[in-house]
Design a protein around this motif. Structure first.
Motif, PDB file in Angstrom:
ATOM      1  N   ILE A   1      40.585  35.450  31.867  1.00 53.46           N
ATOM      2  CA  ILE A   1      39.682  36.762  31.313  1.00 53.46           C
ATOM      3  C   ILE A   1      40.455  37.861  31.036  1.00 53.46           C
ATOM      4  O   ILE A   1      41.411  38.362  32.272  1.00 53.46           O
ATOM      5  N   GLU A   2      40.484  38.629  30.198  1.00 57.56           N
ATOM      6  CA  GLU A   2      41.177  39.761  29.839  1.00 57.56           C
ATOM      7  C   GLU A   2      40.292  41.156  29.994  1.00 57.56           C
ATOM      8  O   GLU A   2      39.011  40.861  30.190  1.00 57.56           O
ATOM      9  N   GLY A   3      40.888  42.135  29.503  1.00 59.30           N
ATOM     10  CA  GLY A   3      39.855  43.285  29.565  1.00 59.30           C
ATOM     11  C   GLY A   3      39.412  43.911  30.776  1.00 59.30           C
ATOM     12  O   GLY A   3      40.162  43.930  31.689  1.00 59.30           O
ATOM     13  N   PRO A   4      38.312  44.629  30.684  1.00 56.60           N
ATOM     14  CA  PRO A   4      37.837  45.503  32.032  1.00 56.60           C
ATOM     15  C   PRO A   4      37.992  44.587  33.018  1.00 56.60           C
ATOM     16  O   PRO A   4      38.303  44.997  34.274  1.00 56.60           O
ATOM     17  N   THR A   5      37.389  43.350  32.962  1.00 57.99           N
ATOM     18  CA  THR A   5      36.953  42.725  34.203  1.00 57.99           C
ATOM     19  C   THR A   5      38.533  42.388  34.889  1.00 57.99           C
ATOM     20  O   THR A   5      38.498  42.402  36.070  1.00 57.99           O
ATOM     21  N   ALA A   6      39.654  42.187  34.136  1.00 57.56           N
ATOM     22  CA  ALA A   6      40.861  41.832  34.547  1.00 57.56           C
ATOM     23  C   ALA A   6      41.515  43.261  35.224  1.00 57.56           C
ATOM     24  O   ALA A   6      42.008  43.150  36.230  1.00 57.56           O
ATOM     25  N   ALA A   7      41.016  44.373  34.523  1.00 55.86           N
ATOM     26  CA  ALA A   7      41.523  45.527  34.952  1.00 55.86           C
ATOM     27  C   ALA A   7      41.158  45.997  36.418  1.00 55.86           C
ATOM     28  O   ALA A   7      41.688  46.565  37.298  1.00 55.86           O
ATOM     29  N   GLU A   8      39.754  45.418  36.474  1.00 55.02           N
ATOM     30  CA  GLU A   8      39.236  45.761  37.828  1.00 55.02           C
ATOM     31  C   GLU A   8      40.108  45.017  38.977  1.00 55.02           C
ATOM     32  O   GLU A   8      40.297  45.541  40.048  1.00 55.02           O
ATOM     33  N   HIS A   9      41.001  43.894  38.646  1.00 55.47           N
ATOM     34  CA  HIS A   9      41.666  43.132  39.650  1.00 55.47           C
ATOM     35  C   HIS A   9      43.169  43.692  39.599  1.00 55.47           C
ATOM     36  O   HIS A   9      44.204  43.232  39.881  1.00 55.47           O
ATOM     37  N   ASP A  10      43.330  44.780  38.723  1.00 55.22           N
ATOM     38  CA  ASP A  10      44.720  45.426  38.604  1.00 55.22           C
ATOM     39  C   ASP A  10      45.678  44.727  37.655  1.00 55.22           C
ATOM     40  O   ASP A  10      46.777  44.376  38.163  1.00 55.22           O
ATOM     41  N   ALA A  11      44.907  43.585  36.937  1.00 56.06           N
ATOM     42  CA  ALA A  11      46.076  42.749  36.095  1.00 56.06           C
ATOM     43  C   ALA A  11      45.526  42.726  34.626  1.00 56.06           C
ATOM     44  O   ALA A  11      44.274  43.345  34.238  1.00 56.06           O
ATOM     45  N   HIS A  12      46.627  42.238  33.788  1.00 60.78           N
ATOM     46  CA  HIS A  12      46.187  42.033  32.500  1.00 60.78           C
ATOM     47  C   HIS A  12      45.286  41.260  31.986  1.00 60.78           C
ATOM     48  O   HIS A  12      44.324  41.046  31.334  1.00 60.78           O
ATOM     49  N   THR A  13      45.526  40.028  32.958  1.00 59.31           N
ATOM     50  CA  THR A  13      44.640  38.941  32.525  1.00 59.31           C
ATOM     51  C   THR A  13      44.381  38.157  34.060  1.00 59.31           C
ATOM     52  O   THR A  13      45.066  38.405  35.012  1.00 59.31           O
ATOM     53  N   ILE A  14      43.085  37.695  34.123  1.00 60.30           N
ATOM     54  CA  ILE A  14      42.995  36.902  35.445  1.00 60.30           C
ATOM     55  C   ILE A  14      42.357  35.635  35.083  1.00 60.30           C
ATOM     56  O   ILE A  14      42.079  35.199  34.022  1.00 60.30           O
ATOM     57  N   GLY A  15      42.796  34.664  35.977  1.00 54.06           N
ATOM     58  CA  GLY A  15      42.683  33.352  35.775  1.00 54.06           C
ATOM     59  C   GLY A  15      41.785  32.769  36.700  1.00 54.06           C
ATOM     60  O   GLY A  15      42.099  33.068  38.184  1.00 54.06           O
ATOM     61  N   VAL A  16      40.914  31.931  36.667  1.00 43.48           N
ATOM     62  CA  VAL A  16      39.867  31.305  37.723  1.00 43.48           C
ATOM     63  C   VAL A  16      39.675  29.894  37.310  1.00 43.48           C
ATOM     64  O   VAL A  16      39.485  29.387  36.033  1.00 43.48           O
ATOM     65  N   ARG A  17      40.059  28.899  37.961  1.00 43.47           N
ATOM     66  CA  ARG A  17      39.968  27.252  37.825  1.00 43.47           C
ATOM     67  C   ARG A  17      38.327  27.167  37.682  1.00 43.47           C
ATOM     68  O   ARG A  17      37.587  27.618  38.569  1.00 43.47           O
ATOM     69  N   PRO A  18      37.809  26.192  36.862  1.00 45.40           N
ATOM     70  CA  PRO A  18      36.554  25.783  36.974  1.00 45.40           C
ATOM     71  C   PRO A  18      35.950  25.352  38.213  1.00 45.40           C
ATOM     72  O   PRO A  18      34.782  25.488  38.456  1.00 45.40           O
ATOM     73  N   GLU A  19      36.992  24.475  38.884  1.00 51.14           N
ATOM     74  CA  GLU A  19      36.417  24.154  40.317  1.00 51.14           C
ATOM     75  C   GLU A  19      36.263  25.244  41.411  1.00 51.14           C
ATOM     76  O   GLU A  19      35.909  25.140  42.436  1.00 51.14           O
ATOM     77  N   HIS A  20      36.700  26.521  41.060  1.00 48.27           N
ATOM     78  CA  HIS A  20      36.688  27.474  41.893  1.00 48.27           C
ATOM     79  C   HIS A  20      35.813  28.719  41.647  1.00 48.27           C
ATOM     80  O   HIS A  20      35.814  29.832  41.937  1.00 48.27           O
ATOM     81  N   ILE A  21      34.803  28.043  40.804  1.00 45.40           N
ATOM     82  CA  ILE A  21      33.796  29.071  40.502  1.00 45.40           C
ATOM     83  C   ILE A  21      32.338  28.406  41.235  1.00 45.40           C
ATOM     84  O   ILE A  21      32.181  27.246  41.247  1.00 45.40           O
ATOM     85  N   ILE A  22      31.577  29.272  41.989  1.00 43.85           N
ATOM     86  CA  ILE A  22      30.075  28.751  42.639  1.00 43.85           C
ATOM     87  C   ILE A  22      29.351  28.956  41.453  1.00 43.85           C
ATOM     88  O   ILE A  22      29.190  30.153  40.893  1.00 43.85           O
ATOM     89  N   VAL A  23      28.599  28.074  41.221  1.00 48.39           N
ATOM     90  CA  VAL A  23      27.383  28.041  40.233  1.00 48.39           C
ATOM     91  C   VAL A  23      26.295  28.168  40.853  1.00 48.39           C
ATOM     92  O   VAL A  23      25.939  27.303  41.723  1.00 48.39           O
TER      93      VAL A  23
END
Lengths: 290, 348, 275
Positions: free
Chosen positions: B242-264
């Motif tokens: 995920i790029e853009g503002p959401t990544a910026a919130e984490h102080d990063a250009h891009t953030i990455g989350v594996r599908p198995e590390h997401i609670i649905v």
């Protein structure tokens, strides 16, 4: 892709072929060019000297040259037309389901394997002899005057013999091309409503066009050098009526011993053949990329 | 013995620099997998080690001896090819015996070795057959048999399973793994399949455009990818970026989350979105969720999770397992072993 | 073909194809028939389809002429040129098929172009060189010439056959410790046997039937069958039965080989442009 070791080896292994072919092509060709500028007759070798363009002028202005050139073109053209048209028809026929297809194929292909001197003699004697030949007998039984083939239509006679020899080649190659036509393509065209004639002109013929070109080019290379058939049947005559360029040069060189004149003729023949060869090499070169 | 060291290995084909410079140290007995997308240079690297290609620069050392200029046969390596490369005109026996014959070994010794190898590989009944009469799996075993009779210092495998069907592939994978445990010989295995890489390797070399992106144990690569490329390549389904503002919130250009590390959840979560694809596999449920500005997210729910096309769901990424990448794709934060080429620790 | 073809149509095509095929084959058939006639029957008018067969002509050709010598000349020249060409061509084809460089394509094209050179273009110097070296009317000289004119075809055919052998197998043999000559002898050649056999077959046929150099560079001594038969064009031309017997013996072996090599003919003579 390989290592330097195998690359070096591979150069070494290709070297003999390259050297041999280079020697075979370059040395005699250079000599021919050299001789073509010499006045040099084996009957009188001491009077050898530089001749400038004399041999070329002499060869080209000789009326026999013009006749031979025309005969060469008529011979090549005539045989090409007969073998291509006949070859397409025969290939289409052999592509049909036939009982005993294997044997029919053998019947069609056989003439190609007959050595030129034999086929020329069979035709000269047993087919075209004005008295005892098969054609003469057919003509007589129909109440017609038999034709003296080699006296009245010498060039046509030779065209018939050579076409008989090369028709199998054209048939076989065109048949191979035909059989490589994807049957799904044909089926699709039929689903699209193409009638047999349209199918032939829009699908089959374009598919064969490449093979046709190859046949034309390869046959031309060989037909430009037709020799044995003429030597055995007409000896170029009557007069020069059936002399082609190859035969004319042969006569200059080995009958009149005019080395210079024959060499000049040879160079002219090489130039003619090169014009054809360039096209052929391009065709085959394209195929190499695939 | 069978340690292999590459020192600034370079390979140029014409104008194309396929391998710009690779350093690698492989320990004796390790199972190493080269993995990467097609055209990343992994097969070329293997062929350079084998001696089937020349190096443009650098050195290959086997057991600390420089073999850079040696012919393939002199390197005491054995290779299993993608197409198996069996000799079609020779029986299975003669195929396996070929390297021994080339080494001019004595006939009775050859006979014994071939029979032993055939025994281990369940080929005894097929020794008189030609390769053409064998199934894909059997051919593969003949190729392996031909490799093991030489008792090489290392085995090289070039995508050996890619010509087999899925079920057989899993089987052969297990057999190769077992073989490694039996022989304890160094193996280098090239594949584009990250599942094969993860399951077989002691350590994995992730290659991209001829560069080593990361070298480490499967779990190291999974847990601590050194950059975005490795993070995306290892793990299936692929990590979400995920790029853009959401990544910026984490102080990063891009953030990455594996599908198995997401609670649905059907009720609440950080992000909300609409399900566009729901794959119910029984043990897992994979969802593709359209999350507006954030983009499309793949998420895994454990077990059966009853949502379908068009339903709204809520996703919550596990913040402890969210990766951050800078503009150049490098991982920010934790310091994973970056392209570890020292290879000092042997990770099981 | 997916669609059921009417039996009647099939029979129609069968008749047509057989009819034309027999016409095309007729001159050969007639020669064969004539070879078993007496000289009198051979020129009978109308021609005799049924007659009392005799093998007299064959016996006479074998007894009176040097048929056997010329036959052996043909065998030696065609066989020798083929074997020599293979020896030179196999390494070259190996090199081009398995270790191609940027120039490989150009070299192949150039080799092809030597085949395009019309023989008359070099007749004069070759004749003079042969005269000087004492190679005129020798089997050795002719063998070399025929090897050279067919070498491009042999290299090309072998090249196209070798290309179909996966390079990985040769690499495997290299990994297995085979040095180059072992790689070629134990791995490449056995795998290429069908291709090499086809190449040999076609080359023998082409060499056997070659009729420019054989006619121009030989006389009584080294003349192969092509030249031997050509001699019939003059005085003995009238003895058709004997001519037919000699011709039949000259073409029979090659005709039979030819029937087996139809496919290779396509590949060889079109330089792989039609497959």
């Amino acid at each position: 892709m390989a290592t330097a070791h195998t690359r070096t080896l591979s150069r070494l292994m290709i070297a003999p072929s390259v050297v041999m072919l280079l020697a075979w092509m370059a040395i005699p060709l250079a000599m021919t060019i050299y001789f073509s500028f010499q006045r040099y007759n084996l009957l009188n070798p001491s009077r050898r000297r530089f001749a400038g363009w004399f041999n070329y002028e002499f060869f080209v202005t000789d009326p026999a040259f013009f006749a031979a050139l025309t005969n060469t073109l008529v011979l090549v053209g005539g045989v090409l037309v007969i073998t291509i048209v006949g070859g397409i028809l025969f290939a289409l026929l052999l592509d049909q389901p036939i009982f005993g297809q294997g044997i029919v194929r053998i019947l069609f292909i056989s003439p190609f394997f007959i050595m030129p001197t034999v086929s020329a003699l069979i035709w000269k004697n047993m087919m075209m002899n004005p008295v005892f030949g098969i054609f003469a007998n057919i003509a007589k039984s129909l109440g017609l005057q038999p034709i003296d083939w080699f006296a009245s239509v010498p060039l046509l006679s030779i065209i018939i013999i050579v076409a008989w020899q090369w028709l199998p080649f054209a048939t076989l190659i065109l048949l191979t091309a035909l059989q490589s036509l994807d049957s799904e393509q044909r089926d699709a065209a039929e689903m699209d409503g193409a009638k047999p004639v349209a199918l032939f002109f829009y699908i089959t013929l374009p598919h064969m066009s490449r093979a046709i070109t190859v046949v034309v080019l390869i046959e031309t290379i060989f037909l430009l050098s037709i020799f044995a058939e003429i030597l055995v049947t007409t000896n170029g005559g009557p007069g020069v009526a059936s002399t082609n360029l190859t035969f004319l040069i042969y006569a200059r060189a080995l009958l009149q011993f005019d080395v210079g004149g024959a060499a000049a003729g040879g160079i002219i023949a090489v130039i003619l053949a090169n014009i054809v060869a360039i096209f052929l090499i391009r065709m085959i070169g394209k195929n190499l990329e695939a | 013995m069978g340690s292999i060291r590459l020192e600034s290995v370079r390979k140029v084909f014409g104008d194309a620099e396929v391998i710009p410079g690779v350093d690698l140290k492989i320990n004796d007995g390790e199972f190493i997998v080269f993995v990467g997308p097609s055209g990343c240079g992994k097969s070329t690297l293997l062929r350079l080690i084998a001696g089937l290609e020349d190096l443009t620069g650098g050195k290959v050392l086997i057991d600390d001896k420089d073999v850079t200029g040696n012919a393939p046969a002199k390197r005491r390596l054995a290779m299993v090819f993608q197409s198996y490369a069996l000799y079609p005109h020779m029986s299975v026996f003669n195929n396996i015996a070929f390297p021994l014959k080339m080494a001019e070994m004595e006939k009775t010794a050859i006979d014994k070795k071939v029979r032993d190898a055939a025994d281990t590989l369940n080929l005894t009944d097929y020794l008189h057959r030609k390769p053409g009469q064998l199934s894909g799996g059997q051919r593969q075993r003949v190729a392996i048999g031909r490799a093991i009779v030489r008792e090489p210092v290392a085995f090289l495998f070039d995508e050996p399973l890619s010509n087999l069907d899925a079920a057989l592939r899993v089987n052969m994978r297990h057999e190769i793994s077992q073989l490694h445990h039996q022989l304890n010989t160094t193996m280098i295995y090239v594949t584009h399949d990250q599942v094969e890489a993860m399951t077989l390797a002691d350590r994995i070399v992730v290659l991209n455009e001829g560069r080593v992106e990361q070298f480490g144990s499967p779990l190291q690569l999974y847990q601590k990818p050194s950059n975005r490329f490795v993070a995306g390549f290892i793990g299936s389904p692929m990590m979400n970026f995920i790029e853009g503002p959401t990544a910026a919130e984490h102080d990063a250009h891009t953030i990455g989350v594996r599908p198995e590390h997401i609670i649905v959840s059907k009720k609440k979560g950080t992000w909300s979105g609409v399900v566009t694809i729901a794959e119910h596999l029984g043990a897992d449920t994979f969802l593709r969720v359209e999350c507006g500005a954030i983009g499309t997210i793949t998420a895994r729910a454990s077990g059966e999770f009853t949502v379908g096309y068009g339903d709204t769901v809520f996703l919550t990424p596990d913040s402890k397992k969210t990766y951050r990448f800078d503009k150049n794709g490098r991982t920010i934060g934790h310091r994973p072993q970056q392209a570890d080429t020292t290879g000092n620790q042997k990770t099981p | 073909m997916a669609r059921a073809m009417g039996l009647r149509r099939r029979i129609g095509f069968t008749f047509l194809a057989w009819g034309i095929g027999l016409i095309v084959f007729f001159p050969i058939f007639w020669m064969l028939l004539t070879s078993f006639k007496t000289e009198g029957d051979a020129i009978a008018s109308p021609p005799l389809l049924f007659y009392a067969a005799t093998i007299e002509n064959y016996l006479e050709v074998l007894a009176r002429s040097n048929y056997f010598k010329h036959f052996m000349n043909s065998v030696i020249i065609a066989g020798g040129s083929t074997i020599l060409a293979l020896i030179v061509a196999i390494p070259a084809a190996w090199s081009m098929a398995f270790s191609p460089t940027k120039q490989t394509k150009n070299i192949l094209m150039w080799m092809l172009s030597t085949k395009m050179l019309p023989p008359v273009g070099v007749l004069v110097p070759i004749y003079l060189l042969f005269l000087q070296w004492g190679l005129l009317d020798t089997k050795f000289g002719l063998t070399i010439i025929l090897m050279l004119i067919n070498l491009p075809i042999v290299i090309w055919m072998l090249y196209t056959y070798f290309k179909e052998i996966p390079g990985e197998i040769l690499e495997a043999s290299r990994m297995d410790g085979a040095v180059l000559w072992k790689e070629i002898i134990y791995v490449l050649l056995p795998m290429a046997v069908p291709g090499i056999a086809s190449t040999m077959l076609l080359n023998v046929i082409l060499a056997w039937n070659e009729a420019f150099w054989t006619l121009n560079l030989t006389a009584a001594n080294a003349a192969p069958l092509t030249a031997f038969i050509a001699a019939f064009s003059s005085p003995e031309g009238l003895f058709w039965a004997k001519l037919s017997a000699a011709s039949t013996m000259a073409i029979a072996p090659i005709l039979i080989l030819g029937w087996f090599s139809q496919r290779q003919l396509v590949r060889g003579l079109t330089f792989g442009a039609v497959k």
